[in-house]
Enzyme design. Structure first.
Site, PDB file in Angstrom:
ATOM      1  N   LYS A 132      -0.821  -4.471  -3.153  1.00  0.00           N
ATOM      2  CA  LYS A 132      -2.139  -3.949  -2.755  1.00  0.00           C
ATOM      3  C   LYS A 132      -2.245  -2.499  -3.213  1.00  0.00           C
ATOM      4  O   LYS A 132      -1.735  -1.591  -2.555  1.00  0.00           O
ATOM      5  CB  LYS A 132      -2.367  -4.041  -1.251  1.00  0.00           C
ATOM      6  CG  LYS A 132      -3.776  -3.601  -0.858  1.00  0.00           C
ATOM      7  CD  LYS A 132      -4.000  -3.657   0.637  1.00  0.00           C
ATOM      8  CE  LYS A 132      -5.438  -3.258   0.973  1.00  0.00           C
ATOM      9  NZ  LYS A 132      -5.774  -1.855   0.586  1.00  0.00           N
ATOM     10  N   SER A 185       0.816  -1.210   0.000  1.00  0.00           N
ATOM     11  CA  SER A 185       0.000   0.000   0.000  1.00  0.00           C
ATOM     12  C   SER A 185       0.856   1.270   0.000  1.00  0.00           C
ATOM     13  O   SER A 185       1.518   1.570  -0.988  1.00  0.00           O
ATOM     14  CB  SER A 185      -0.956  -0.044   1.194  1.00  0.00           C
ATOM     15  OG  SER A 185      -1.976   0.911   1.068  1.00  0.00           O
ATOM     16  N   ASP A 235      10.287   5.662 -10.062  1.00  0.00           N
ATOM     17  CA  ASP A 235       9.861   6.395 -11.253  1.00  0.00           C
ATOM     18  C   ASP A 235      10.621   7.708 -11.428  1.00  0.00           C
ATOM     19  O   ASP A 235      10.865   8.142 -12.557  1.00  0.00           O
ATOM     20  CB  ASP A 235       8.354   6.673 -11.192  1.00  0.00           C
ATOM     21  CG  ASP A 235       7.528   5.406 -11.376  1.00  0.00           C
ATOM     22  OD1 ASP A 235       8.060   4.432 -11.944  1.00  0.00           O
ATOM     23  OD2 ASP A 235       6.365   5.378 -10.939  1.00  0.00           O
TER      24      ASP A 235
END
Length: 683
Positions: A492, A467, A478
């Site tokens: 998740k 999460s 990224d």
């Protein structure tokens, strides 16, 4: 339809196992009038509120029948093929029944399950009454360990043989744990009588709850119906997580399964209990009898585990791959989980490599927390993950830290706000995560603070990083801001909210997370730059292993300014150096061998010949001991004679310790690789 007041008791005389008939008592359950409106309300909330759009049609109805049967009888041991044939009439009927609020077909299936379960438990008690010495432990036969795809028993005689083998397997495992046949008879007789008692206490709420959760489970694994009683049990479990051993539990088949450990809780600190372990017994104090809890309700198991602060509880547990066999006893001192102990912690590590000294900071973050109450009260000193990490990182830099490891292993998430703000400490500014709702609308959470720490960075994750942890690790990757190290994360990428119903409540998945690259964290998680050995089989632990998990997908990527901190050539060089160490570093070799060994233990069948099973157990333990002793030999440590000595040496998770934590140690080596390569590039 008859009302619940007409509930009556069926008595069934069982004779086919060839012993004294046993009277089996169970209740025929009927839907309560309140269930009609609850089912309609449930269907409406799922239809219009869930992220995944599913229609009440024949396809859903067919899946619902299969899932209902799987949840009641996952190993295909109770229902007969004739039962399954009879239930086929409902395959394309459940959708119409749900629209009408009619749960009677589900109750018919549940009542048949109760009947078959009662028959089977009495059958086992009858075999025990005959005498366990009548079981032939020298006979050459095997038991299938995985029956989820096996054919349903064709008749009672076929079923009898399956259950006879099951009893024989249970007795053999008790014998191999130094129990006498008399001890085994007492343990198993008590277990089955307890299970019969629990069956006799089943209510209409239990039957409706199984059906409602099967229906909800068709949407995704995090969407759940809680009846009023289950809501109470859920709250009990949450309290247990903070006032007991610090573990979140659930029922899986007949066993109590450890879902996760609360960071900094007693079990987490003790270090031996692991997520996915199965709890088969609970003992009080140092010498109290271990009570068999196989087949117990969750709230009853929780009640045994809870106790006064400072008292001791002993858990009999088995690894998930052993399915209740090869148990060990873990001693845990109960305590209340202190929220301050869940806060981020730091340590400065001084390491020398190739004659060059390095100072590296490690900040361990067990969960993403924020003190909302203090924040809302206007307290300028409210605690939060980001504020604590910023303070700790400033201290580390003042102490001379040249690089930083953010350790998110076992961090199951927490505050979305904090994951975004923590990311902001390491990027100048920009988007962090995209959140899409059930109607396709996308909102972007961004960091707007240009202040950031430009320190060389590595983020450590594992399969239990979930999460909010995945949002942070994904953003760091990224932005090309640092190295992500470890194993593929949990996956998740969904958000849930609680909705009250007229009777109970529904936990509903409403949104999905996407990285700024456009890829979802759902199902696939975050893949690290550098992979390290993991303890968990990703086919059995993680979102992708869950029935009905929402699929991975992607949305449009967001423009962002990627860091130049890490080039592809640098990454390739770091990967090559890691592989060279992994091939020679004793602890990393041992971790990989242990994982491979656990995988090999997951056999499709096991011998029911005592000598063959004993030899298999001895061979398995010998292989495990050999792995450890090879590691010790390579590190010039004394050899161990038994596995018991190894278990006695299990470290706790109290502190950041390179000597105990081989993966963290390799994380520091990888960060040093990054520092040295960047230093060379600068020159």
């Amino acid at each position: 339809m008859r009302s619940i007041s007409s509930l009556f008791t069926l008595l069934l005389t069982l004779t086919w196992f060839g012993t004294t008939p046993v009277q089996a008592s169970y209740s025929t359950l009927e839907p309560d009038p309140v269930h009609q409106e609850t089912l309609k309300s449930l269907a409406k909330t799922l239809r219009f509120g869930h992220y995944k759009k599913r229609y009440l049609d024949d396809e859903l109805s067919s899946e619902l029948l299969d899932l209902q049967l799987e949840r009641l009888d996952p190993s295909r041991l109770y229902f007969l093929q004739s039962d399954i044939d009879e239930f086929e009439q409902y395959r394309h009927h459940f959708d119409d029944a749900i629209r009408a609020g009619d749960s009677e077909p589900a109750f018919i299936i549940y009542n048949r399950y109760q009947q078959r379960a009662t028959e089977r438990l009495n059958f086992m008690l009858g075999l025990i009454e005959q005498g366990l010495d009548k079981l032939d432990f020298a006979r050459d036969e095997r038991i299938v360990t995985e029956r989820s795809e096996a054919p349903w028993p064709i008749d009672h005689q076929t079923q009898d043989q399956l259950w006879r083998k099951r009893l024989k397997s249970l007795v053999l495992n008790l014998k191999l744990s130094d129990k006498t046949l008399e001890d085994a008879a007492k343990t198993l007789s008590r277990r089955y009588k307890n299970q019969l008692h629990r069956l006799s206490q089943s209510t209409a709420e239990d039957a409706f709850g199984v059906f409602a959760n099967s229906y909800a489970g068709l949407f995704d694994p995090h969407t759940q119906y809680f009846s009023p009683r289950l809501t109470e049990n859920f709250n009990i479990n949450m309290r247990l997580s903070l006032e007991g051993i610090g573990a979140v539990l659930q029922i899986q088949d007949e066993h109590t399964r450890v879902v996760r450990l609360v960071p900094a809780g007693p079990a987490d600190k003790q270090g031996q209990l692991k997520p996915s372990d199965l709890i088969t017994g609970v003992g009080q104090g140092e010498e109290g009898e271990i009570v068999d809890v196989v087949g117990w309700r969750l709230d009853e198991v929780v009640e045994l585990i809870r106790g006064p602060k400072g008292s001791t509880v002993r858990l009999q547990v088995s690894a998930a791959e052993d399915k209740g066999k090869n148990p060990k006893v873990i001693r845990i001192v109960r305590n209340k989980v202190k929220l301050e102990e869940q806060a981020a912690q730091k340590k400065l590590l001084e390491i020398e490599r190739d004659g060059q000294p390095y100072k590296l900071g490690v900040i361990s973050i067990p969960t993403f927390y924020i003190d909302f109450r203090a924040l809302q009260a206007g307290d300028p000193n409210y605690r939060s993950t980001t504020r604590d990490v910023e303070r700790l990182l400033g201290e580390l830099i003042d102490e001379g830290a040249q690089g930083l490891i953010i350790d998110l292993r076992n961090n199951g998430g927490g505050s979305l706000k904090e994951s975004v703000e923590l990311t902001g400490l390491f990027i100048p500014q920009g988007p962090v995560v995209q959140i899409k709702d059930a109607w396709g609308r996308i909102r972007v959470e961004s960091d707007h603070n240009p202040k950031f720490f430009d320190i060389p960075l590595a983020v450590m994750v594992n399969r239990l990083s979930a999460s909010a942890s995945e949002i942070f690790a994904g953003a760091i990757k990224d932005y090309n801001r640092g190295l992500v190290i470890g194993s593929q994360t949990y996956g998740k990428g969904t958000v849930q909210a609680l909705f009250p119903l007229n009777h109970g409540q529904l936990k509903l998945t409403q949104q999905m997370f996407y990285r700024i690259s456009g890829t979802s964290t759902q199902n696939k998680g975050v893949t690290p730059h550098i992979s390290l050995p993991g303890r968990f089989d990703i086919t059995k632990v993680g979102e992708s292993s869950e029935y009905g998990a929402l699929a991975w997908d992607q949305v449009k990527a967001l423009p962002h300014n990627s860091s130049q901190a890490l080039s592809q050539s640098q990454l390739a060089a770091i990967e090559q150096r890691h592989r060279q160490r992994a091939d020679t570093e004793p602890d990393l070799i041992a971790l990989k061998e242990e994982f491979d060994h656990r995988q090999q233990r997951q056999l499709d069948s096991l011998p029911l010949n005592e000598q063959a099973l004993r030899e298999l157990r001895q061979r398995t333990e010998a292989e495990q001991l050999q792995i450890e002793n090879r590691r010790r030999h390579a590190k010039n440590l004394p050899q161990l004679a038994t596995l018991a000595e190894l278990q006695a040496e299990q470290p706790s998770n109290d502190d950041i310790d390179l000597e105990q934590d081989a993966l963290l140690r390799e994380g520091t080596e990888i960060l040093i690789d990054l520092l040295s390569i960047q230093t060379t590039a600068m020159h």
